[in-house]
Design a protein around this motif. Structure first.
Motif, PDB file in Angstrom:
ATOM      1  N   ASP A 182       0.071   8.669  -0.306  1.00  0.00           N
ATOM      2  CA  ASP A 182      -0.106   9.777  -1.237  1.00  0.00           C
ATOM      3  C   ASP A 182       1.278  10.367  -1.517  1.00  0.00           C
ATOM      4  OD1 ASP A 182      -0.814  12.046  -2.629  1.00  0.00           O
ATOM      5  OD2 ASP A 182      -1.817  13.033  -0.945  1.00  0.00           O
ATOM      6  N   GLU A 242      -2.685   5.599  -3.146  1.00  0.00           N
ATOM      7  CA  GLU A 242      -3.790   6.488  -2.792  1.00  0.00           C
ATOM      8  C   GLU A 242      -3.482   7.901  -3.275  1.00  0.00           C
ATOM      9  OE1 GLU A 242      -3.007   7.903   1.745  1.00  0.00           O
ATOM     10  OE2 GLU A 242      -3.892   5.922   1.518  1.00  0.00           O
ATOM     11  N   GLU A 243      -4.535   8.599  -3.611  1.00  0.00           N
ATOM     12  CA  GLU A 243      -4.452   9.965  -4.116  1.00  0.00           C
ATOM     13  C   GLU A 243      -3.467  10.041  -5.292  1.00  0.00           C
ATOM     14  OE1 GLU A 243      -6.899  11.276  -3.125  1.00  0.00           O
ATOM     15  OE2 GLU A 243      -7.204  10.994  -0.975  1.00  0.00           O
ATOM     16  N   GLU A 246     -12.142   4.917  -1.756  1.00  0.00           N
ATOM     17  CA  GLU A 246     -11.223   4.936  -0.619  1.00  0.00           C
ATOM     18  C   GLU A 246      -9.874   5.497  -1.031  1.00  0.00           C
ATOM     19  OE1 GLU A 246      -8.838   1.998   2.500  1.00  0.00           O
ATOM     20  OE2 GLU A 246     -10.684   1.291   1.562  1.00  0.00           O
ATOM     21  N   ASP A 247      -9.403   5.116  -2.208  1.00  0.00           N
ATOM     22  CA  ASP A 247      -8.044   5.458  -2.617  1.00  0.00           C
ATOM     23  C   ASP A 247      -7.945   6.756  -3.403  1.00  0.00           C
ATOM     24  OD1 ASP A 247      -7.091   3.193  -1.384  1.00  0.00           O
ATOM     25  OD2 ASP A 247      -6.943   2.013  -3.231  1.00  0.00           O
ATOM     26  N   ALA A 258      -2.268   6.679  -6.769  1.00  0.00           N
ATOM     27  CA  ALA A 258      -3.247   5.620  -7.051  1.00  0.00           C
ATOM     28  C   ALA A 258      -3.140   5.088  -8.477  1.00  0.00           C
ATOM     29  CB  ALA A 258      -4.666   6.128  -6.775  1.00  0.00           C
ATOM     30  N   GLU A 305       0.847  -1.198   0.000  1.00  0.00           N
ATOM     31  CA  GLU A 305       0.000   0.000   0.000  1.00  0.00           C
ATOM     32  C   GLU A 305       0.883   1.249   0.000  1.00  0.00           C
ATOM     33  OE1 GLU A 305      -3.913  -1.031   2.055  1.00  0.00           O
ATOM     34  OE2 GLU A 305      -2.435  -1.603   3.570  1.00  0.00           O
TER      35      GLU A 305
END
Length: 244
Positions: free
Chosen positions: A162, A193-194, A216-217, A197, A159
């Motif tokens: 950002d 994420e952000e 969510e991401d 992503a 994971e």
């Protein structure tokens, strides 16, 4: 012949419910959008159960309500939830909450940089719930490497935070290589994420890894416009080769 890469929809996450029309404290609203994402090409659902105020919850009643709604809208599809420490920072209370669940998810994500990860994962396995190992950084990777339940996970989530798209490859490939060295047979799901992503999703496609996308991401489509919902994000991910 390699299995097709998995595309999971992460329907809501810990975001404020006011940040998007499909991010709601009403489980039926999120379940409806998750179903649309499955029609668009996702094959699994990751959801964060909420309390009445829209805050992430591990309470048995909230988990039962949310799982029931998602499973009613998405029959026969694996559904996972979070065990994030932000929902219950106290490890003993987090464990007690999970022990009290009456409706069980198919799997739950465990962030290995958080206190109590080994205990949470062991409890999930005792209850027959699959464990997705969330590896965010080198510290979490090191704890997971020494975990007695490391090999019992259904997959590892690499994971990315950002971060700028141009650093995604170096960051991701390092974590992926270490995970693969420790547990070469465990599937890896790579996502960001952000800002990271879409770069992370493209790298997952390139490397043949499982991946996910959803509100969510990221709230934006690859062209920078607002995503109208999870289905649009999944369609964009499919167009980039995810889930093929």
């Amino acid at each position: 012949m390699n299995a097709p890469m998995l595309l999971q929809v992460c329907a809501n996450g810990a975001r404020e419910v006011a940040s998007h029309p499909w991010l709601s404290a009403d489980e039926t609203v999120v379940a409806q959008d998750a179903a649309a994402a499955l029609e668009a090409g996702a094959v699994e659902v990751h959801v964060h159960p909420k309390d009445a105020s829209g805050r992430d919850s591990l309470d048995s009643r909230d988990v039962q309500r949310w799982l029931g709604a998602v499973r009613a809208a998405c029959p026969g599809v694996p559904v996972g939830v979070t065990t994030g420490a932000w929902a219950e920072p106290d490890v003993s209370r987090r464990l007690a909450a999970i022990e009290s669940w009456t409706e069980l998810p198919d799997y739950a994500s465990v962030n290995w940089h958080e206190a109590g990860a080994d205990e949470v994962a062991a409890l999930l396995r005792r209850r027959g719930i699959g464990v997705e190992a969330g590896i965010w950084d080198a510290a979490g990777l090191e704890v997971w490497r020494h975990s007695p339940v490391r090999g019992d996970c259904v997959r590892v989530l690499v994971e990315l935070p950002d971060e700028a798209a141009e650093v995604v490859r170096a960051h991701a490939e390092g974590l992926v290589a270490h995970v693969a060295k420790e547990e070469p047979d465990l599937p890896i799901l790579l996502h960001g994420e952000e800002r990271s992503a879409w770069a992370a999703l493209d790298l997952a496609v390139e490397l043949g890894l499982d991946t996910r996308i959803g509100l969510e991401d990221v709230l934006l489509l690859p062209d920078g416009t607002d995503a109208p919902g999870n289905a649009a994000l999944v369609r964009a991910a499919r167009a980039r080769g995810a889930g093929a």
